[in-house]
Design a protein around this motif. Structure first.
Motif, mmCIF file in Angstrom:
data_model
loop_
_atom_site.group_PDB
_atom_site.id
_atom_site.type_symbol
_atom_site.label_atom_id
_atom_site.label_comp_id
_atom_site.label_asym_id
_atom_site.label_seq_id
_atom_site.Cartn_x
_atom_site.Cartn_y
_atom_site.Cartn_z
ATOM 1 N N THR A 7 43.604 35.313 40.289
ATOM 2 C CA THR A 7 44.685 34.943 39.376
ATOM 3 C C THR A 7 45.855 35.911 39.522
ATOM 4 O O THR A 7 45.682 37.077 39.876
ATOM 5 N N VAL A 8 47.037 35.399 39.255
ATOM 6 C CA VAL A 8 48.254 36.203 39.180
ATOM 7 C C VAL A 8 48.888 35.919 37.825
ATOM 8 O O VAL A 8 49.229 34.767 37.521
ATOM 9 N N ARG A 9 48.989 36.951 36.992
ATOM 10 C CA ARG A 9 49.514 36.805 35.640
ATOM 11 C C ARG A 9 48.789 35.712 34.871
ATOM 12 O O ARG A 9 49.390 34.899 34.155
ATOM 13 N N GLY A 10 47.474 35.686 35.082
ATOM 14 C CA GLY A 10 46.619 34.772 34.336
ATOM 15 C C GLY A 10 46.526 33.365 34.880
ATOM 16 O O GLY A 10 45.852 32.519 34.287
ATOM 17 N N SER A 11 47.177 33.072 36.001
ATOM 18 C CA SER A 11 47.177 31.720 36.561
ATOM 19 C C SER A 11 46.534 31.699 37.938
ATOM 20 O O SER A 11 46.772 32.606 38.756
ATOM 21 N N GLN A 68 57.138 32.461 36.404
ATOM 22 C CA GLN A 68 55.895 33.086 36.833
ATOM 23 C C GLN A 68 56.153 34.199 37.848
ATOM 24 O O GLN A 68 55.422 35.190 37.893
#
Length: 696
Positions: A517-521, A537
């Motif tokens: 994930t990157v920043r929760g995504s 994002q």
């Protein structure tokens, strides 16, 4: 569920690339024409198959009914400076060391160290054109039972005659480079054999009939009568009338179907369905007015009313004012696009829609405002003796630094002037058209805009994985659906059935890729984002932020950045190409762009947004030339060039040049009349009730 009827979808998908399909076969008039010639043509070539280029008894033996032949260009294929050992064939499948290379390298016919430019005529003929030659003294490495074919002979047998489908994009590009296609010298492009071409009615052959425009053939058949075939002639005349009524009178019946635009293809399908004797059918039309001049839209409405009045249900997805106005019932969906839409805003009559307060209702109920002033031009580009397609050799002046709208009915020659003659004579103009984008379901707006690698790089930086793990076309692909997100089941003669992949749930990625994930995504979450969400994002990546800004500004902010290209309309693809082009421009001053119907598929509110973008580009110093039917764009233009007055041979001339305000006063221009109607305080079509239905 109950009350369901048989449903036929008539959408804007182009016809497939089948070279054997032409307009006559696509609209089902070809069998009637063959029947007429088989009965009364003199001398008769035989039964109806003898007049079909798709049947061995009627097709030209040289081109096998295609009308064109493919030749291999030796100058592109061969590098004469190289020897066999150097690899003289400029085609990757004949590379040095490959098995095809070994066939001529070990044939024993040639000196492998001798440059091809030093070959004798006999040696070069053997090298290129030998056919099934039994070798007198081949090298031991040559297959013992094989015979020798020259390079061009092998290529013609493998890649030209057999038309392989499973070849890479690179090989296909190479083939495009080394092959040329030209009209068959035997049948002169008519596709028919000599017997079929020699059979005449009043001095004309079936090929002559097919080569005429629809309008010209209809005029000819008005005076053609014979009791032996009168019912067939009536059927042909009815089909030709229908083609003319949807604005396709300029087409010839021998036009290859795959060369038609999406809008033209859809109108041909409409004509085919009009010939059906079915009732109680639900016909679904996806924006049938696309590519039509307002005058032609008026004719299209009559066809849809005919379908309805034959006992069918007609459902039309539309933005065009004239199409909405003839409806019995309107469903307005909104209020916005994407996540901001999906709700029923209004149901009722067109008159009630205008007073409903919805975005659609307000725009339809407001007359167009026609620009009364024009921006000052910064010089001009002159097109001399324009003769592409049906253009009649006129000169046209294109003002610079302003917005020029090129208008006219479908087939009048608008695109020929703006997208062919103008950039040909002035290469500084960049054409952004509606040509198909390569990639299909494997490509997204991220890849088109050149920032897919930026996104993958961000995920790779957040893990110890290679960027390819975050591509559904590479290591990151779901093993079950191979990155497609769905599984396709073939049902023989029925349409294929597509179902979401039950392993990845339609996300297209495997567990390894989805674990990062990157920043929760996850990467799947990112691909489902809209343009502004992706920019938020990755705010520290200027490449992503700039690309997403352009995607929004061209009116595609509602599209998920991971949406497959094959799901986009022609207009959406063109606007995506425009975003890509603008994203690569450092300075708009002096930029010159030609756009071919950029508002295709847009709601009036989105057209207004595109007009704002045009204003911004012009203020930055760009020049815009827009081929358009949409009167919201024409009304805001600085300069209008109206081509016509009709289509095909009836067009190709300049009818009007000047400002939109001056166009309003020109009674000779069909565009001027339509603009005058749209800008009048009362623009509604008069309606009357007929047999309990609403008709124009």
């Amino acid at each position: 569920m109950d009350g369901l009827t048989f449903t036929a979808l008539i959408d804007q998908r182009r016809f497939t690339g089948n070279a054997r399909s032409v307009v006559a076969t696509a609209c089902d008039v070809a069998p009637l024409m063959r029947l007429v010639f088989s009965r009364i043509g003199e001398p008769s070539a035989g039964y109806t198959p003898a007049y079909s280029f798709n049947d061995p008894t009627g097709m030209c033996p040289e081109c096998e009914g295609i009308g064109t032949v493919v030749d291999i260009d030796p100058a592109e294929l061969i590098d004469p400076e190289k020897s066999i050992n150097d690899g003289p064939v400029r085609f990757s499948l004949f590379r040095r060391g490959g098995y095809r290379w070994k066939r001529f390298a070990y044939s024993g016919l040639f000196d492998r160290d001798k440059p091809l430019k030093d070959y004798t005529d006999e040696e070069m003929d053997l090298f290129l054109h030998a056919e099934q030659l039994k070798l007198p003294n081949p090298d031991p490495e040559f297959p013992k039972t094989a015979r020798f074919d020259g390079v061009i002979t092998r290529m013609r047998d493998t890649f030209v005659k057999n038309h392989p489908t499973k070849i890479s994009a690179q090989v296909r590009e190479e083939l495009d480079r080394i092959t040329t296609r030209h009209t068959c010298p035997e049948c002169r492009g008519t596709r028919l054999n000599e017997a079929a071409r020699a059979s005449l009615i009043d001095g004309r052959s079936l090929a002559d009939w097919s080569a005429m425009s629809v309008t010209r053939l209809r005029e000819l058949l008005a005076d053609t009568h014979d009791p032996r075939v009168e019912p067939a002639l009536d059927g042909i005349r009815a089909t030709l009338d229908a083609l003319r009524s949807v604005g396709l009178g300029y087409l010839s019946l021998d036009r290859t179907s795959s060369t038609l635009s999406g809008g033209e293809a859809q109108r041909v399908k409409i004509v085919r369905h009009l010939g059906s004797a079915l009732t109680d059918v639900t016909y679904v039309f996806d924006e049938p007015s696309v590519g039509l001049h307002p005058v032609d839209v008026h004719l299209l409405t009559h066809l849809l009313l005919r379908l309805r009045d034959s006992g069918n249900t007609v459902l039309v997805v539309e933005h065009h004012r004239q199409m909405i106005d003839i409806a019995d019932h309107v469903i307005d969906v909104g209020p916005g696009a994407g996540a901001d839409g999906g709700r029923i805003e209004f149901e009722g009559t067109p008159d009630a829609l205008r007073t409903s307060g919805t975005v659609t209702g307000r725009l339809l109920g407001t007359p167009l405002e026609v620009a009364t002033t024009a921006r000052p031009r910064q010089g001009s580009a002159v097109v001399r003796k324009a003769r592409a397609n049906n253009l009649t050799g006129f000169d046209a002046e294109i003002p610079l630094g302003v917005l020029t709208a090129v208008t006219g009915v479908a087939g009048s020659g608008k695109s020929s002037l703006a997208t062919r003659e103008l950039p040909s004579q002035h290469p500084e103009f960049t054409v952004v058209g509606q040509d198909p984008l390569r990639g299909g379901q494997r490509s997204t707006s991220l890849s088109v805009l050149g920032v897919a690698d930026h996104v993958r790089g961000a995920f790779a930086g957040a893990s110890d994985l290679d960027p390819s793990w975050f591509s559904f076309n590479s290591k990151g692909a779901c093993p079950a659906c191979r990155g497609k997100g769905h599984l396709t089941t073939e049902l023989a003669f029925l349409d294929d059935v597509s179902t979401p992949c039950d392993v990845c749930g339609g996300l297209r990625f495997n567990d390894t890729a989805l674990a990062v994930t990157v920043r929760g995504s996850t990467i799947a979450d990112v691909l489902s984002m809209a343009a502004h969400e992706l920019a938020d994002q990755f705010p520290d990546d200027p490449g992503i932020v700039a690309a997403m800004s352009w995607q929004q500004r061209v009116g595609l902010g509602y599209i998920a950045v991971g949406q497959s290209l094959d799901t986009l309309s022609g207009g959406e693809k063109q606007r995506l190409l425009l975003a890509r082009h603008l994203n690569g421009v450092d300075d708009m001053a002096g930029e010159r762009i030609v756009l071919d119907e950029p508002t295709t598929g847009l709601h009036p509110s989105d057209v207004d947004r595109i007009n704002v973008l045009f204003d911004d580009l012009l203020e930055a110093g760009a020049t815009l030339v827009v081929v358009e039917h949409n009167l919201r764009v024409v009304a805001r233009a600085d300069h209008v060039i109206d081509i016509g007055p009709g289509a095909g041979t009836d067009g190709g001339r300049i009818v009007f040049t000047g400002t939109p305000a001056a166009l309003l006063r020109d009674d000779t221009s069909l565009t001027g009349r339509a603009l005058r109607l749209a800008s009048a305080p009362e623009t509604r079509t008069r309606r009357k009730k007929t047999r309990g239905r609403t008709a124009e």
